[in-house]
Design a protein around this motif. Structure first.
Motif, mmCIF file in Angstrom:
data_model
loop_
_atom_site.group_PDB
_atom_site.id
_atom_site.type_symbol
_atom_site.label_atom_id
_atom_site.label_comp_id
_atom_site.label_asym_id
_atom_site.label_seq_id
_atom_site.Cartn_x
_atom_site.Cartn_y
_atom_site.Cartn_z
ATOM 1 N N THR A 13 0.891 -1.269 0.137
ATOM 2 C CA THR A 13 -0.071 0.037 0.163
ATOM 3 C C THR A 13 0.887 1.175 -0.113
ATOM 4 O OG1 THR A 13 -1.668 -1.226 1.262
ATOM 5 C CG2 THR A 13 -1.776 1.183 1.402
ATOM 6 N N GLN A 17 -2.868 3.886 -3.083
ATOM 7 C CA GLN A 17 -3.002 2.550 -3.903
ATOM 8 C C GLN A 17 -2.770 1.329 -3.306
ATOM 9 O OE1 GLN A 17 -2.220 4.339 -8.291
ATOM 10 N NE2 GLN A 17 -0.714 3.054 -7.554
ATOM 11 N N ARG A 18 -3.134 0.127 -3.687
ATOM 12 C CA ARG A 18 -2.908 -1.007 -3.199
ATOM 13 C C ARG A 18 -2.560 -2.072 -4.328
ATOM 14 N NH1 ARG A 18 -6.385 -2.673 1.498
ATOM 15 N NH2 ARG A 18 -4.994 -1.248 2.489
ATOM 16 N N GLU A 19 -1.432 -2.560 -4.140
ATOM 17 C CA GLU A 19 -0.862 -3.621 -5.284
ATOM 18 C C GLU A 19 -0.687 -5.054 -4.616
ATOM 19 O OE1 GLU A 19 3.110 -4.310 -7.631
ATOM 20 O OE2 GLU A 19 2.687 -2.227 -7.131
ATOM 21 N N TRP A 20 -1.282 -5.931 -5.230
ATOM 22 C CA TRP A 20 -1.156 -7.330 -4.809
ATOM 23 C C TRP A 20 -0.028 -7.987 -5.610
ATOM 24 C CZ3 TRP A 20 -5.775 -4.759 -4.832
ATOM 25 C CH2 TRP A 20 -6.541 -4.746 -3.390
ATOM 26 N N LEU A 21 0.595 -8.543 -5.180
ATOM 27 C CA LEU A 21 1.637 -9.605 -5.778
ATOM 28 C C LEU A 21 1.627 -10.826 -5.933
ATOM 29 C CD1 LEU A 21 4.327 -9.495 -7.717
ATOM 30 C CD2 LEU A 21 5.628 -9.441 -5.427
ATOM 31 N N ILE A 46 -9.620 -2.319 -11.245
ATOM 32 C CA ILE A 46 -8.259 -2.632 -10.947
ATOM 33 C C ILE A 46 -7.686 -2.752 -12.237
ATOM 34 C CG2 ILE A 46 -9.025 -4.297 -9.177
ATOM 35 C CD1 ILE A 46 -9.113 -6.633 -11.271
ATOM 36 N N SER A 49 -1.295 -6.357 -14.615
ATOM 37 C CA SER A 49 -0.319 -6.540 -15.375
ATOM 38 C C SER A 49 0.643 -7.885 -15.077
ATOM 39 C CB SER A 49 0.426 -5.319 -15.231
ATOM 40 O OG SER A 49 1.261 -5.236 -14.109
#
Length: 69
Positions: A13, A17-21, A46, A49
Motif C-alpha cells: 500500500t 493505492q494497493r498492489e497485490w503481487l 483494477i 499486468s
C-alpha cells in the motif's frame, strides 16, 4: 478466489493505492479466476499486468531484502 496455480506473496500500500503481487503458473487461468470472482454492484477498479519472473526476483530482491533492516 481459490487457486492451486497461484499464490499471493505481497500486498503493498502506497500513495492511496494497493498492489497485490501474485505468482502464478497460468496467467490466463488467474485472469479468469478474477473475472469469475463475485463482485459488488459495480466492477472493482483494477489494473492487471504480468511479467515473467521465474526466479521470484521481484519478491526476494525488491520486497523481502528490506525486511531485515
Amino acid at each position: 478466489f481459490r487457486s492451486q496455480s497461484s499464490v499471493l506473496v505481497a500486498v503493498i500500500t502506497n500513495s492511496g493505492q494497493r498492489e497485490w503481487l501474485f505468482y502464478t503458473s497460468d496467467v490466463a487461468k488467474f485472469g479468469q479466476g478474477l473475472t469469475d470472482m463475485p463482485q459488488e454492484k459495480e466492477r472493482y477498479p483494477i489494473i492487471i499486468s504480468s511479467e515473467r519472473d521465474p526466479t521470484w526476483n521481484a519478491l526476494y530482491k525488491n520486497i523481502l531484502s528490506g525486511l531485515g533492516e
